[in-house]
Design a protein around this motif. Structure first.
Motif, PDB file in Angstrom:
ATOM      1  N   LYS A 152       0.833  -1.201   0.000  1.00  0.00           N
ATOM      2  CA  LYS A 152       0.000   0.000   0.000  1.00  0.00           C
ATOM      3  C   LYS A 152       0.871   1.255   0.000  1.00  0.00           C
ATOM      4  N   ASP A 154       3.869   1.623  -1.294  1.00  0.00           N
ATOM      5  CA  ASP A 154       4.436   1.822  -2.627  1.00  0.00           C
ATOM      6  C   ASP A 154       3.394   2.387  -3.587  1.00  0.00           C
ATOM      7  N   GLU A 155       2.158   1.922  -3.464  1.00  0.00           N
ATOM      8  CA  GLU A 155       1.075   2.406  -4.331  1.00  0.00           C
ATOM      9  C   GLU A 155       0.816   3.890  -4.108  1.00  0.00           C
ATOM     10  N   THR A 158       3.878   6.001  -5.259  1.00  0.00           N
ATOM     11  CA  THR A 158       3.984   6.068  -6.718  1.00  0.00           C
ATOM     12  C   THR A 158       2.997   7.074  -7.292  1.00  0.00           C
ATOM     13  N   GLU A 159       1.780   7.112  -6.725  1.00  0.00           N
ATOM     14  CA  GLU A 159       0.802   8.110  -7.181  1.00  0.00           C
ATOM     15  C   GLU A 159       1.303   9.520  -6.883  1.00  0.00           C
TER      16      GLU A 159
END
Length: 300
Positions: A152, A154-155, A158-159
């Motif tokens: 979560k 990393d997600e 990244t956004e």
């Protein structure tokens, strides 16, 4: 006493505007003690614009949080939140909630940190403030780093990184990537963590962001330790510790003490390891940093 010849009738507003600019520059360079001092000077002028007052409170709260003065940070963030609620300012509400979430994370209350920052993200999506949205996403990702949800994290990061790339905001993108270095580090991917640290370190050095440089060097010291290079880990940890002490910080030196304690332990110096951990523990207890407290207790 009336107007003074040669002095603008708008001298207060002009002074506040200049101080606001100076505070932001201090925050961007990692000079948090100076940011707090300048913000306090501006607030002492009692800015007539409620928006300026909130901005100063939010910036002073950010600086206090970075210096681990959590009671002061919470007080200013709450004052700004109350003011923004009265004014209906969604962006300032979101920033205040984000800061309260960061404070909660530092204190080890991950559920509260998630709730505050998730609400911040929701408000910023409604307000359409892309820059602040990216910052809240980045901070949300860092909460998940310590909350154990690395996927979560990393997600979210990244956004945030994608948004900052689109905005051309190199400093904020560097912070998102630096947080992603933590994800790689905790995932055991030393090569990727090193790549991300080296990338962001170059940006922070170019931009003069002392806080960013310190975070990168500190994490690099931990990487050397993971690789078994105790001499390089020790040298870098000592360097970060000394630079942080010169800047009047207490939290960063304590983090380096925990690393130096681990190095002493692996080197067979059990008494030295215990002494360093106990020294760090005092600081972490004073600042209410539960993560640091746990790190210190491991070697006692």
């Amino acid at each position: 006493i009336g107007p003074v010849p040669g002095v603008s009738p708008q001298i207060k507003e002009q002074s506040v505007a200049l101080l606001l600019e100076a505070v932001q520059k201090s925050l961007d360079s990692g000079a948090f003690a100076n940011a707090r001092r300048l913000a306090t000077r501006a607030l002492d002028l009692s800015p007539p614009d409620p928006g300026d007052m909130r901005n100063l409170l939010l910036m002073r709260a950010e600086a206090a949080a970075e210096r681990r003065d959590l009671p002061s940070a919470r007080s200013d963030a709450q004052r700004a939140l109350d003011s923004s609620l009265r004014a209906g300012d969604l962006t300032d509400q979101a920033i205040a909630l984000r800061l309260l979430g960061v404070i909660a994370q530092t204190e080890g209350d991950i559920p509260l940190a998630r709730a505050e920052i998730e609400r911040s993200i929701e408000l910023l999506r409604v307000a359409g403030n892309t820059t602040e949205l990216g910052t809240s996403l980045s901070d949300a990702g860092f909460v998940e780093v310590f909350g154990g949800s690395l996927g979560k994290a990393d997600e979210l990061l990244t956004e945030a990184e994608t948004l900052f790339l689109e905005l051309g905001d190199r400093r904020r993108r560097a912070w998102a990537v630096q947080h992603k270095a933590w994800v790689a580090f905790l995932s055991g991917d030393v090569s990727l963590a090193r790549q991300r640290i080296e990338e962001t370190l170059a940006v922070f050095e170019e931009l003069g962001d002392e806080a960013g440089v310190s975070w990168c060097l500190g994490l690099m010291a931990y990487l050397h330790f993971m690789e078994g290079d105790l001499d390089r880990a020790t040298a870098l940890a000592m360097r970060v510790r000394e630079l942080s002490l010169e800047d009047g910080q207490s939290w960063a030196p304590a983090m380096m003490d925990t690393l130096l304690s681990a190095i002493r332990l692996w080197s067979g110096d059990f008494a030295g390891s215990n002494e360093l951990s106990r020294r760090a523990l005092v600081t972490f207890r004073e600042t209410g940093d539960r993560f640091g407290i746990i790190l210190s207790l491991i070697h006692i």
